[in-house]
Design an enzyme around this catalytic site. Structure first.
Site, mmCIF file in Angstrom:
data_model
loop_
_atom_site.group_PDB
_atom_site.id
_atom_site.type_symbol
_atom_site.label_atom_id
_atom_site.label_comp_id
_atom_site.label_asym_id
_atom_site.label_seq_id
_atom_site.Cartn_x
_atom_site.Cartn_y
_atom_site.Cartn_z
ATOM 1 C CG ASP A 111 -42.828 -8.645 12.624
ATOM 2 O OD1 ASP A 111 -42.476 -9.509 11.807
ATOM 3 O OD2 ASP A 111 -42.199 -8.415 13.668
ATOM 4 C CG ASN A 147 -36.803 -8.756 4.964
ATOM 5 O OD1 ASN A 147 -35.602 -8.717 4.733
ATOM 6 N ND2 ASN A 147 -37.295 -8.569 6.169
ATOM 7 N N GLY A 158 -44.138 -3.256 6.189
ATOM 8 C CA GLY A 158 -43.960 -4.481 6.954
ATOM 9 C C GLY A 158 -42.653 -5.146 6.597
ATOM 10 C CG HIS A 159 -40.557 -6.800 9.249
ATOM 11 N ND1 HIS A 159 -40.197 -7.189 10.520
ATOM 12 C CD2 HIS A 159 -40.586 -5.443 9.284
ATOM 13 C CE1 HIS A 159 -40.021 -6.105 11.282
ATOM 14 N NE2 HIS A 159 -40.256 -5.048 10.552
ATOM 15 N N GLY A 160 -42.403 -8.143 4.945
ATOM 16 C CA GLY A 160 -42.472 -9.041 3.804
ATOM 17 C C GLY A 160 -43.107 -10.380 4.120
#
Ligand SMILES: *[C@@H]1O[C@H](CO)[C@@H](O)[C@H](O)[C@H]1NC(C)=O
Ligand SMILES: *[C@@H]1O[C@H](CO)[C@@H](O)[C@H](O)[C@H]1NC(C)=O
Ligand SMILES: *[C@@H]1O[C@H](CO)[C@@H](O)[C@H](O)[C@H]1NC(C)=O
Length: 422
Positions: free
Chosen positions: A246, A300, A268-270
């Site tokens: 995440d 992201n 991950g999601h940044g």
């Protein structure tokens, strides 16, 4: 260069005002015994070893009682203390390391030095409190350091997640390590592995340094944010390598004066500010400064996400000197964020986003839209600054190149040297 300094100075001054001075006055610590810097702690550190309290360190026996007794001893000591976790594997059920500790007001440091691995019980029935594994609360001048590991042993929780198995109901899972109301906190050198949910969370803390950390979980693990910051002020993250399922770093309401430097993120999601404004809440985040970050293969890069219907603000935000490698949404503001099963409906109010600078952001986008600024129609993004941004496709030069999509954005001045442009 001069432009950069121009940008940095005023903000640095704001961020590093008096509030930080205490946490930065810690002496340089070397290998072996810590150097004592504060006036009050002229006495030598007392060493307390969890093994002397009956910890087995075999990775199978529940060592929670031994840790609890050792902590009580450390916390009630008048002297500065090192609580030592030797290089073995210690199994712990959920537990709380609680303060306030004795003579906190003397600035006595309490050091938890972890050489080995602390591994979580994977028996879900051990978790009476479904939201936490280890909690450190109301402890001032705590340092948690060493080359050891917090291992959340999260597999069982991931399997039971509704994000993995859609036929299961959604339920809470524990954050591996949470610091609540800890002031003048330092967390350094450690590894965080396979958290049940988030790896490391700072909640209502003031004056925090977190450095040289490594946080790792598989890309598919659900909700395993690396570092989560909530209602925390004056926090400095540096030299952290974060690859989880995440957000690498998530910053939510009540947080301000956040400086993150030399962050390596992916998978991950940044790095996310938000989500903010969920369920019509009023949220505030300000003075967030991300300088020198590298994102690789993340969904992201730098993201601000807010739900419709919220209020409050996200303001004074700087994303500087950033490298993107194959990032799906390198630069994104999403004011229409909706992370729930039923669709979100149109609402008038919004969290106001303003004074955001994007500078020197280069690299590759793995999707067509490299820059997406999707701001609220009713409360457009204000005072946005963008310069020296160059994002290209990672599909090779024969492909169509990337584009930018910008809605309801008010730039403070015309973006300069920005590709793709709005
Ligand atoms: C998903 O959960 C259901 C209900 O507990 C279970 O029967 C099924 O085996 C699970 N699926 C997977 C892929 O784990
Ligand atoms: C950054 O952190 C790593 C541990 O994750 C450490 O080995 C390295 O020395 C640190 N680098 C600096 C410049 O402190
Ligand atoms: C832009 O950012 C990169 C990556 O952090 C850095 O190496 C480079 O020196 C920066 N350029 C300028 C002009 O500051």
């Amino acid at each position: 260069m001069s432009r950069k300094i121009h940008l940095l100075l005023p903000l640095l001054l704001v961020i590093f005002s008096a509030s930080f001075s205490l946490s930065f006055s810690h002496g340089v610590h070397r290998k072996g015994m810590p150097k004592i810097s504060s006036l009050a702690s002229s006495r030598p550190y007392k060493i307390i070893n969890v093994d002397d309290f009956g910890a087995k360190g075999d990775g199978k026996t529940d060592d929670s009682k031994a840790f609890k007794s050792a902590w009580n001893k450390a916390c009630s000591s008048e002297d500065p203390v090192v609580l030592l976790v030797p290089n073995n594997k210690y199994l712990l059920k959920p537990m709380r390391f609680s303060g306030p500790c004795k003579s906190d007001q003397l600035n006595n440091h309490r050091i938890l030095r972890i050489k080995g691995t602390i591994v979580a019980s994977d028996d879900r029935s051990d978790y009476k409190d479904r939201r936490h594994w280890l909690v450190f609360e109301e402890i001032d001048h705590l340092r948690v350091e060493g080359s050891g590991t917090f291992d959340g042993n999260g597999k069982i929780w991931w399997q039971k997640s509704c994000k993995i198995n859609k036929s299961l109901p959604c339920s809470a899972a524990p954050t591996a390590v949470t610091f609540i109301r800890c002031n003048h906190l330092r967390v350094a050198g450690l590894n965080f592995l396979n958290a049940q949910k988030m790896h490391l969370s700072f909640q209502k803390c003031v004056n925090v340094k977190a450095l040289n950390l490594k946080l790792t979980a598989p890309e598919h693990s659900p909700n395993t944010d690396g570092i989560h910051i909530t209602a925390t002020r004056n926090i400095r993250l540096s030299n952290c390598t974060i690859g989880t399922g995440d957000d690498c770093i998530s910053i939510v309401s009540g947080s301000k004066n956040i400086l993150a430097t030399d962050i390596t993120c992916g998978p991950g999601h940044g790095i996310s500010i938000g989500s903010l404004g969920a369920r019509n809440s009023e949220d505030h985040v300000s003075n967030v400064f991300v300088d020198r970050a590298t994102f690789t293969g993340t969904t992201n890069g730098v993201r601000i996400k807010t739900w419709q219907g919220g209020s409050g603000y996200a303001k004074v935000i700087r994303f500087l000197n950033i490298i993107m490698n194959r990032v799906k949404n390198p630069i994104i503001i999403d004011q229409d964020y909706c992370d729930q099963k039923k669709p979100c409906h149109e609402q008038k109010s919004a969290v106001q986003i303003s004074n955001v600078i994007y500078s020197n952001i280069t690299g590759t986008s793995s999707s067509k839209v490299a820059i997406k600024l999707d701001c609220s129609e009713n409360l457009p993004c204000q005072d946005i600054v963008m310069h020296d941004v160059n994002l290209v496709t990672n599909h090779g030069k024969d492909d169509d190149n990337v584009k930018a999509s910008c809605e309801n954005v008010h730039f403070k001045r015309t973006p300069r040297k920005v590709f793709p442009s709005c």
